[in-house]
Design a protein around this motif. Sequence first.
Motif, short mmCIF file in Angstrom:
data_model
loop_
_atom_site.label_atom_id
_atom_site.label_comp_id
_atom_site.label_asym_id
_atom_site.label_seq_id
_atom_site.Cartn_x
_atom_site.Cartn_y
_atom_site.Cartn_z
N PHE A 289 24.82 25.51 -12.70
CA PHE A 289 25.97 26.39 -12.52
C PHE A 289 26.72 25.94 -11.27
N ALA A 290 27.98 25.60 -11.46
CA ALA A 290 28.82 25.16 -10.34
C ALA A 290 29.56 26.36 -9.76
N VAL A 291 29.75 26.33 -8.42
CA VAL A 291 30.36 27.47 -7.72
C VAL A 291 31.51 26.98 -6.85
N TRP A 292 32.64 27.71 -6.91
CA TRP A 292 33.79 27.45 -6.03
C TRP A 292 34.20 28.76 -5.37
N ARG A 293 34.67 28.67 -4.12
CA ARG A 293 35.34 29.81 -3.51
C ARG A 293 36.82 29.68 -3.86
N VAL A 294 37.41 30.75 -4.45
CA VAL A 294 38.76 30.62 -5.01
C VAL A 294 39.76 31.65 -4.47
N ASP A 295 39.43 32.32 -3.37
CA ASP A 295 40.37 33.30 -2.82
C ASP A 295 41.41 32.67 -1.91
N GLY A 296 41.21 31.42 -1.51
CA GLY A 296 42.15 30.74 -0.63
C GLY A 296 43.28 30.08 -1.38
N ALA A 297 44.07 29.30 -0.65
CA ALA A 297 45.21 28.61 -1.26
C ALA A 297 44.75 27.59 -2.29
N GLU A 298 43.61 26.93 -2.05
CA GLU A 298 43.04 25.97 -2.98
C GLU A 298 41.55 26.24 -3.16
N PRO A 299 41.01 25.99 -4.36
CA PRO A 299 39.58 26.20 -4.57
C PRO A 299 38.74 25.29 -3.67
N ALA A 300 37.61 25.81 -3.21
CA ALA A 300 36.69 25.04 -2.36
C ALA A 300 35.33 24.99 -3.05
N ALA A 302 31.48 24.74 -3.67
CA ALA A 302 30.41 25.24 -2.82
C ALA A 302 29.02 24.79 -3.24
N GLY A 303 28.89 24.08 -4.36
CA GLY A 303 27.57 23.59 -4.77
C GLY A 303 27.18 24.02 -6.17
N ARG A 304 25.95 23.66 -6.53
CA ARG A 304 25.42 23.94 -7.87
C ARG A 304 24.02 24.53 -7.76
N PHE A 305 23.70 25.44 -8.67
CA PHE A 305 22.35 25.97 -8.72
C PHE A 305 21.86 26.01 -10.16
N LYS A 360 19.33 36.20 -18.81
CA LYS A 360 18.57 36.28 -17.58
C LYS A 360 19.41 36.92 -16.47
N LEU A 361 18.73 37.69 -15.61
CA LEU A 361 19.36 38.36 -14.48
C LEU A 361 19.04 37.59 -13.21
N VAL A 362 20.04 37.40 -12.34
CA VAL A 362 19.86 36.64 -11.11
C VAL A 362 20.46 37.42 -9.94
N ASP A 363 19.67 37.64 -8.90
CA ASP A 363 20.13 38.33 -7.69
C ASP A 363 21.10 37.40 -6.95
N TRP A 364 22.31 37.86 -6.69
CA TRP A 364 23.31 37.02 -6.01
C TRP A 364 22.85 36.59 -4.64
N ARG A 365 22.02 37.39 -3.97
CA ARG A 365 21.50 37.00 -2.65
C ARG A 365 20.73 35.70 -2.71
N THR A 366 19.99 35.48 -3.80
CA THR A 366 19.20 34.25 -3.91
C THR A 366 20.11 33.04 -4.08
N VAL A 367 21.24 33.23 -4.78
CA VAL A 367 22.19 32.13 -4.93
C VAL A 367 22.82 31.80 -3.58
N LYS A 368 23.24 32.82 -2.85
CA LYS A 368 23.86 32.59 -1.54
C LYS A 368 22.90 31.90 -0.59
N LEU A 369 21.65 32.31 -0.61
CA LEU A 369 20.66 31.68 0.26
C LEU A 369 20.45 30.22 -0.11
N ALA A 370 20.36 29.95 -1.43
CA ALA A 370 20.09 28.59 -1.89
C ALA A 370 21.23 27.63 -1.56
N LEU A 371 22.48 28.14 -1.66
CA LEU A 371 23.64 27.27 -1.46
C LEU A 371 24.23 27.41 -0.05
N GLY A 372 23.67 28.28 0.77
CA GLY A 372 24.18 28.48 2.12
C GLY A 372 25.59 29.04 2.13
N LEU A 373 25.87 29.98 1.24
CA LEU A 373 27.22 30.55 1.14
C LEU A 373 27.44 31.59 2.23
#
Length: 373
Positions: A289-300, A302-305, A360-373
Amino acid sequence: MKPVTLSRQFIFRFATVLSASLLGSACAMLDPESRSDSARMTLGAGTPVAASGETPAVGTGRRDAADDPEIWADLADPTRGLILGTDKQAGLYVYDLAGQQLQFLAEGRLNNVDLRSGFPAEGRAQILIGASNRSAGGVSFFLADPAAPGAPMVRRWGFSATTVSEPYGFCLGRRGESFVAVMVGVDGDVSQYGVTEGAVGPVLVQERSFAVGSQSEGCVVDDAKGILYVAEEAKGIWRYSLDPATGSTRTLLAGAPSAMLAPDVEGLGLLREEDKTWLIASSQGDSAFAVWRVDGAEPAYAGRFSVVAGAGADAVTGTDGLAALGGAVGVFPEGLVVVQDDADTPGETASTLRSRQNFKLVDWRTVKLALGL
């Protein structure tokens, strides 16, 4: 005339050829959607994140059936909520926030599901739910009353035909006070509609249509920025304005195949937490699963999990649809991600035959920890 005597060897060879012929004919008649398109999929290639729970396997056993989820939680009481999940051979499942089944609505071949709160219907604000219906050729709509005690019951509201090649991807959005439905045809043709309440149910008014280019499915609307994201399975993720006046104008967020996405590019989901918005995409080809931060002017980027075994649930492979919701959601204080699993098979390996499917259910905290978000 002498009687004809057939040898055992001839009889065996004839039976073998006949059986193979009948089997081949039967297989040719099978709906291709009955078989997983990610059989023997690579196990997760992203940063490992443990599953936090799961739903039961969908009732359509030994078929490619579970497809797309969606999540609703009451902002005033986040312990109240629902997880919706399509069985693309049979209908719509409704689960609680722990993944336990509450309802099943037999609506035919529902592929993608989405929802929006605050929809005015029957004299009050309700949860509008829509799902692409491949059996009937349009959108099946449902309503749920958020003011009802306990977990809101989902009920049928109506059906609206659409003009795409075959209903496949689907998403809902808001543009100001207006509600919008987007249907993605299996050939990559897209139609966007305004959604209102009519005299006897939902009414769709087409606003625009455009072509993505090839087979597409996953889509999601960022209401805050007025952006529509569409996943072209073999090419990547496109950004469109939700404003119909912009027609087919678009930009490429991420191409595929690439270091971020391995085709097929499938489900898309948005997760908002305070001032941050994250786009999550299913990279089905390598079960990541690929992740981008998209609230800014351009997508950034952030990694894959990838989702590995945890909390009694097996690892996730070959995901089609996904959903994400930020903030408190049941026992998940910062957010929940729900993903389809191509094989609900404990101890699965890369050679495991796919059969039963679930979410499957995934706690968002575990994703943030894994990717350093």
